[in-house]
Write an enzyme that holds these catalytic residues in place. Structure first.
Site, mmCIF file in Angstrom:
data_model
loop_
_atom_site.group_PDB
_atom_site.id
_atom_site.type_symbol
_atom_site.label_atom_id
_atom_site.label_comp_id
_atom_site.label_asym_id
_atom_site.label_seq_id
_atom_site.Cartn_x
_atom_site.Cartn_y
_atom_site.Cartn_z
ATOM 1 C CG ASP A 1 16.378 35.007 -28.769
ATOM 2 O OD1 ASP A 1 16.623 35.949 -29.531
ATOM 3 O OD2 ASP A 1 15.871 35.141 -27.634
HETATM 4 N N1 URA Z 1 11.269 36.608 -27.404
HETATM 5 C C1 URA Z 1 12.462 36.099 -27.048
HETATM 6 O O1 URA Z 1 12.924 36.313 -25.938
HETATM 7 N N2 URA Z 1 13.127 35.379 -27.935
HETATM 8 C C2 URA Z 1 12.653 35.098 -29.169
HETATM 9 O O2 URA Z 1 13.304 34.403 -29.942
HETATM 10 C C3 URA Z 1 11.410 35.624 -29.530
HETATM 11 C C4 URA Z 1 10.733 36.389 -28.627
#
Ligand code: URA
Length: 256
Positions: A108
């Site tokens: 993310d």
């Molecule tokens: N889980 C999440 O919530 N975000 C990420 O970027 C990777 C794993």
């Protein structure tokens, strides 16, 4: 494929230099000197390539694999006209744009840590497809002191599986990395790669999440990489990745 491309790729020579060498008669294909860089050649039927009198191996070159510490705020995307801060821009700045590198498992925008990048499509599939169950290791920073009992109970529930939005989210294992008066750092190991899976797990237990850092993907660790730093994998890292791929990716492993 054009002769120019063949020489570029197989001999690892930059475009302009490759063109000059061909035009100067320094390139021989199956014993014949060719001086037209734009001649169409079939790489499957070529038996011998010589550049400046030296034979160039015709097997495909080793695939490239890099690890990047994606900083928080950077988009795990190769191109996004609306965002100037993308992994693609970083690759361009490092002279690695247009080399066919793909991101093996996004993070993310507000998450940070290890991203593996490679031009090997099969490796991307292996690292990201849930059937191979390749481990992704995350550190989550919770800005409060959590009682041990609470944490271990939570790990047990996460291992059994937590229902969220019609999906079951699950960790393979968890451990406490750090615990102080106003902060607890947990390590969660997951194998599936569902969207926002760590955030959703933490939210399920109504805990605040301050930072989410991926510290490992398969046998590759984030290690001492700093935010924004990009490195080609070392030989031991590549070997470990290949060994895992052999073990988990073979039809007899049951991971299909
Ligand atoms: N889980 C999440 O919530 N975000 C990420 O970027 C990777 C794993």
């Amino acid at each position: 494929m054009r002769l120019l491309q063949l020489v570029q790729r197989r001999a690892g020579i930059a475009r302009r230099k490759a063109q000059r060498l061909i035009e100067q008669g320094e390139v021989r294909l199956d014993g014949q000197t060719l001086t037209n860089p734009f001649l169409e050649v079939d790489p499957e039927t070529v038996r011998e390539l010589e550049v400046r009198g030296r034979r160039v191996p015709l097997e495909p070159r080793e695939p490239a694999v890099y690890k990047l510490y994606k900083p928080a705020g950077m988009l795990s995307s190769l191109y996004d006209p609306k965002h100037p801060n993308t992994v693609g821009r970083l690759l361009q700045r490092r002279g690695l744009g247009g080399q066919g590198l793909a991101i093996a498992g996004r993070l993310d925008r507000d998450a940070e840590g290890l991203l593996l990048l490679t031009n090997d499509g099969e490796l991307v599939n292996f690292l990201t497809h849930p059937r191979y169950e390749v481990e992704k290791v995350y550190h989550v920073v919770i800005p409060r002191l959590l009682p041990y009992r609470h944490v271990y109970e939570m790990f047990r529930k996460m291992q059994r599986g937590v229902r969220d939005g019609g999906e079951v989210l699950r960790i393979r294992r968890g451990r406490i990395v750090e615990r102080s008066r106003n902060r607890t750092v947990l390590e969660l190991v997951l194998t599936e790669g569902k969207k926002h899976e760590v955030k959703r797990l933490i939210k399920h237990f109504k805990l605040p999440l301050e930072r989410l850092v991926r510290v490992g993907h398969g046998p590759v660790a984030l290690g001492k990489l700093r935010p924004g730093e990009l490195k080609r994998l070392t030989t031991p890292e590549r070997r470990a990745l290949e060994a895992l791929k052999k073990r988990l990716g073979s039809p007899s492993s049951g991971a299909r």
